[in-house]
Write a protein that holds these residues in place. Structure first.
Motif, PDB file in Angstrom:
ATOM      1  N   ALA A 416     -49.681  37.991  29.043  1.00  0.00           N
ATOM      2  CA  ALA A 416     -48.860  38.165  27.844  1.00  0.00           C
ATOM      3  C   ALA A 416     -49.550  37.631  26.599  1.00  0.00           C
ATOM      4  N   GLU A 417     -50.584  36.833  26.791  1.00  0.00           N
ATOM      5  CA  GLU A 417     -51.271  36.261  25.635  1.00  0.00           C
ATOM      6  C   GLU A 417     -51.894  37.332  24.736  1.00  0.00           C
ATOM      7  N   SER A 418     -52.056  38.554  25.261  1.00  0.00           N
ATOM      8  CA  SER A 418     -52.647  39.638  24.470  1.00  0.00           C
ATOM      9  C   SER A 418     -51.604  40.513  23.783  1.00  0.00           C
ATOM     10  N   LEU A 419     -50.317  40.215  23.965  1.00  0.00           N
ATOM     11  CA  LEU A 419     -49.268  41.025  23.347  1.00  0.00           C
ATOM     12  C   LEU A 419     -49.200  40.777  21.841  1.00  0.00           C
ATOM     13  N   PRO A 420     -48.736  41.768  21.072  1.00  0.00           N
ATOM     14  CA  PRO A 420     -48.581  41.577  19.621  1.00  0.00           C
ATOM     15  C   PRO A 420     -47.607  40.439  19.318  1.00  0.00           C
ATOM     16  N   ARG A 421     -47.968  39.647  18.307  1.00  0.00           N
ATOM     17  CA  ARG A 421     -47.162  38.468  17.971  1.00  0.00           C
ATOM     18  C   ARG A 421     -46.669  38.542  16.532  1.00  0.00           C
ATOM     19  N   SER A 615     -43.021  33.970  29.834  1.00  0.00           N
ATOM     20  CA  SER A 615     -42.136  33.287  28.887  1.00  0.00           C
ATOM     21  C   SER A 615     -40.939  34.153  28.512  1.00  0.00           C
ATOM     22  N   GLU A 616     -39.940  33.520  27.920  1.00  0.00           N
ATOM     23  CA  GLU A 616     -38.785  34.266  27.423  1.00  0.00           C
ATOM     24  C   GLU A 616     -39.201  35.196  26.289  1.00  0.00           C
ATOM     25  N   TRP A 617     -40.156  34.767  25.479  1.00  0.00           N
ATOM     26  CA  TRP A 617     -40.628  35.642  24.394  1.00  0.00           C
ATOM     27  C   TRP A 617     -41.193  36.936  24.972  1.00  0.00           C
ATOM     28  N   ALA A 618     -42.060  36.839  25.971  1.00  0.00           N
ATOM     29  CA  ALA A 618     -42.635  38.036  26.577  1.00  0.00           C
ATOM     30  C   ALA A 618     -41.552  38.883  27.237  1.00  0.00           C
ATOM     31  N   HIS A 619     -40.588  38.237  27.867  1.00  0.00           N
ATOM     32  CA  HIS A 619     -39.520  38.930  28.585  1.00  0.00           C
ATOM     33  C   HIS A 619     -38.580  39.647  27.619  1.00  0.00           C
ATOM     34  N   HIS A 622     -40.847  41.894  24.608  1.00  0.00           N
ATOM     35  CA  HIS A 622     -41.731  42.949  25.098  1.00  0.00           C
ATOM     36  C   HIS A 622     -41.328  43.519  26.464  1.00  0.00           C
ATOM     37  N   GLY A 623     -40.327  42.925  27.140  1.00  0.00           N
ATOM     38  CA  GLY A 623     -39.993  43.386  28.483  1.00  0.00           C
ATOM     39  C   GLY A 623     -41.174  43.288  29.416  1.00  0.00           C
TER      40      GLY A 623
END
Length: 757
Positions: A416-421, A615-619, A622-623
């Motif tokens: 998830a570290e590569s997901l848009p933030r 993490s909850e942020w990724a969940h 971003h699902g």
């Protein structure tokens, strides 16, 4: 002459003599959940085919739920953990109804967490209610007065129709039964994930308190001692019950088997509790066992095998609600609010008199023998003649094949570290509001307001504090603290680390309140053991939990395994729920989780890393589920816990950082208290707010305690960073955004009422 042609005929009673003379009779062993080789093993043990009553006993006692036949080989490693703890010794452990721990001053505490998952899906209210009733009787059977309950819950998506069917009933069942018993509900969890759709998890925990001399064990010793069944009458509800329901997966068609779900009566249970405690006080109980899973089959076989090895029972003396029940149905029934005691003949009159005083029905149904056999008669005819240990303890043991799933590497590579933030202050603000309103992070008052948290007057901390805390002694203010935790997404990414992170979070939550973590109980919820992927998850979780307990110095006192938690081919997230119990010398000096006053310094304890996977942020945003969970650092967890204990009386509040990271901890600390905060974050504000690194907490201290805090952090090797000040009516991140508490509270509190009404 009367016409009798249409009169129903009862089948011939299947006695031991009949079974011996009719060896080829077909029996429904498969329908009762037994495998062909298991049925053959029963015939080998008995030297003949079993009677229908014996078949019923073996089928429920050899079920996955009762025998742990797929999990025993992995659970044995918990015995490698030393039983001594930092605060005292374990007085009873794995193998008893519940673990019992010395907490000093002559007091002991017992606690345990168990599952009632499948029954709660089939019949939500009664399934959850009887889950509470069952765990309470486990605690009672140790000689303790139950003093509090907790309820770790898992559901499918909040907007799913079936979640709307099961969640209200489950919550009402937990609250209704516990409230009627007069037991405070001091904590738990409510987690939502698509994998729990069609297979909610209802785990129930109970805590009890006793003096050392009041400890009772489950064994039937003393030849000639009487076996007494007391409590509610036995009915047709719960035949097969949790023992069968929890030993198979559900198919896609939805709920079935309603008759298998027990029906609870909390008012009868309250009478049973008070009656049993008076029986203990009168010293008229030589051995005791509650009747839960597998009912009389379990109580008779376990008491006999743990005692002198023999018992003779007259099954027709069992008080019934339904006179049409056959012997095998009576043996399988899991009707609630029942206990079985072993009583010396000289004490039986006093025993029965106390039962009569509490309006609790009691019946002498048998006696302890030295035959080494469990012999059960029905109206004078022998329907069961078995070695009791073969029923209770010597069931099948499977070494199920397991292997690391082929998909595990790919899952872990998708970080998830590569997901848009979010990058701007406005985007960070919107992310905070989205997360605090998400089902897993939102206010759970819709649930917890249905529970009485303060009945009995000894609740010190409860929801929404990090842990629940109960006063044990009113004069010395000795107390205990309990927390339950598990992040199933972390366990899916790495079950070894995920189990350790569950333990670490519960350990940390107990420590934030000022208690010293003492011991562990667990409820290991997984999918089908016949799936090698699932068994690998289970094996890794057990190994991780054992290694973490060794490192932290906390023993496993007991617990529960719940397998076959899947619908069709969809298994739940591996969910090893861990409960940690701690002791605190003086509950008046506990540390609350929310801010207590304006103008105090907010200090972040622990090391923050870039850890977003699972993490909850990724969940939520971003699902997404992939990557590796946060790093486990048990030495850091232990140092943080010791620091938090030393901060009692210095820190005015302490809140752990876990789901949702620093942002969620700040939101909860401000919203519960109504006291705002202004923080300044170094480096990447997004990472500082939403990463979920473990072994962290925030504390608040007055200005004059900062130097003492710094000295204690140095002593325990815990990094610290002063990040802000309490006060005002907003949560402000300097240079990024400000959110008024009213707006933040509206987002936090609206989710469950909007979805559930």
């Amino acid at each position: 002459m009367a016409d009798t042609a249409s009169a129903p005929t009862r089948p011939t009673l299947d006695t031991v003599a009949v079974a011996t003379g009719d060896p080829e009779r077909e029996q429904p062993w498969s329908e009762l959940g037994l495998k062909a080789d298991e049925y053959d093993r029963i015939k080998e043990i008995l030297g003949r085919r079993p009677t229908s009553s014996e078949l019923a006993m073996y089928s429920v006692m050899w079920s996955e739920h009762c025998s742990y036949k797929s999990s025993k080989v992995h659970l044995r490693q918990f015995g490698e953990i030393p039983q001594e703890t930092s605060a005292g010794k374990m007085l009873a452990g794995i193998g008893e109804n519940a673990g019992v721990l010395d907490i000093g001053q002559g007091y002991a505490v017992t606690f345990k967490v168990e599952s009632h998952n499948h029954p709660s899906y089939v019949e939500p209210y009664q399934g959850a209610a009887t889950g509470v009733g069952g765990i309470v009787r486990d605690i009672l059977a140790m000689g303790a007065r139950p003093v509090a309950v907790m309820d770790p819950l898992r559901f499918g998506p909040l907007d799913a129709a079936d979640t709307h069917r099961v969640l209200p009933g489950i919550v009402a069942g937990v609250g209704g039964y516990g409230n009627c018993l007069g037991l405070p509900n001091i904590g738990g969890e409510a987690v939502f994930d698509p994998t729990y759709l069609g297979n909610p998890l209802v785990n129930a925990l109970c805590v009890g308190v006793l003096r050392h001399e009041d400890l009772h064990l489950a064994k039937a010793s003393g030849v000639g001692n009487l076996v007494v069944l007391y409590g509610a009458r036995t009915g047709g509800d719960g035949i097969g019950g949790v023992s069968v329901l929890a030993s198979e997966t559900f198919d896609e068609t939805g709920p079935a088997k309603r008759p298998s779900v027990q029906v609870g009566d909390p008012f009868m249970e309250k009478l049973l509790i008070e009656c049993t405690l008076e029986l203990f006080h009168a010293n008229v109980v030589a051995g005791i066992q509650d009747l839960g899973g597998a009912g009389l089959s379990c109580a008779t076989s376990e008491l006999a095998s743990a005692g002198d090895g023999g018992m003779h029972v007259h099954l027709d003396k069992v008080p019934l609600r339904d006179s049409t029940l056959a012997p095998e149905e009576i043996l399988m029934s899991e009707s609630q609010e029942r206990m079985m005691a072993v009583v010396e003949p000289a004490d039986i009159d006093d025993f029965l008199a106390i039962c009569a005083k509490w309006d609790v029905e009691a019946a002498v149904i048998g006696e302890v023998t030295d035959t080494g056999r469990l012999e059960i008669d029905w109206h004078g005819e022998r329907v069961v003649d078995v070695p009791p240990r073969t029923v209770a303890h010597d069931g099948p043991v499977y070494e199920r094949p397991f292997a690391r799933p082929q998909w595990q590497d790919q899952l872990q590579a998708d970080a998830a570290e590569s997901l848009p933030r979010p990058s701007t202050g406005d985007e960070l603000r919107a992310t905070l509001l989205q997360l605090v309103a998400s089902p897993n992070l939102c206010d759970k008052s819709w649930i917890t307001d249905q529970y009485d948290r303060y009945v009995q007057g000894n609740t010190v901390l409860s929801q929404p504090d990090d842990s629940g805390m109960i006063r044990v002694d009113e004069e010395t203010n000795l107390g205990v603290s309990v927390a339950t935790d598990c992040n199933g997404r972390f366990a899916k990414l790495d079950p070894y680390a995920g189990a350790q992170l569950a333990l670490a979070e519960a350990y940390r939550n107990v420590a934030t309140g000022g208690a010293t973590p003492l011991a562990v109980s667990d409820c290991l919820n997984f999918g089908s053991p016949e799936d090698p992927d699932v068994m690998w998850q289970f094996a890794e979780a057990c190994r991780g939990l054992k290694d973490a307990c060794l490192e932290l110095g906390v023993p496993v006192t007991g617990g529960n395994v719940s397998l076959y938690n899947q619908t069709g081919e969809t298994a739940i997230l591996p969910t090893p729920v861990v409960a940690v119990l701690g002791v605190i010398e003086d509950v008046r000096r506990r540390t609350p989780s929310s801010f207590q006053g304006a103008g105090e310094r907010i200090v972040l304890l622990g090391r923050t890393r870039e850890e977003l996977s699972g993490s909850e942020w990724a969940h939520v945003v971003h699902g997404h589920l992939g990557g590796l969970p946060p790093k486990v650092d048990l030495r850091a967890e232990r140092g943080l816990a010791r620091l938090l204990a030393d901060l009692v009386g210095i820190a005015t509040s302490a809140h752990d950082l876990s789901d949702g990271g620093l942002a969620q901890a700040l939101a909860e600390a401000t919203l519960v208290s109504g006291i705002g905060a202004r923080v300044t974050l170094e480096g990447d504000a997004f990472l500082a707010l939403f990463t979920e690194s473990a072994a962290r907490a925030i504390v608040t201290v007055p200005d004059y305690e900062l130097d003492e805090l710094a000295a204690l952090c140095a002593r325990h090797g815990v990094p610290m960073a002063e990040i802000g000040t309490t006060g005002g009516t907003a949560l402000e991140v300097d240079g990024q955004f400000s959110v008024p508490l009213d707006e933040l509270r509206a987002a936090w509190t609206a989710t469950l009422p909007a979805a559930l009404g």
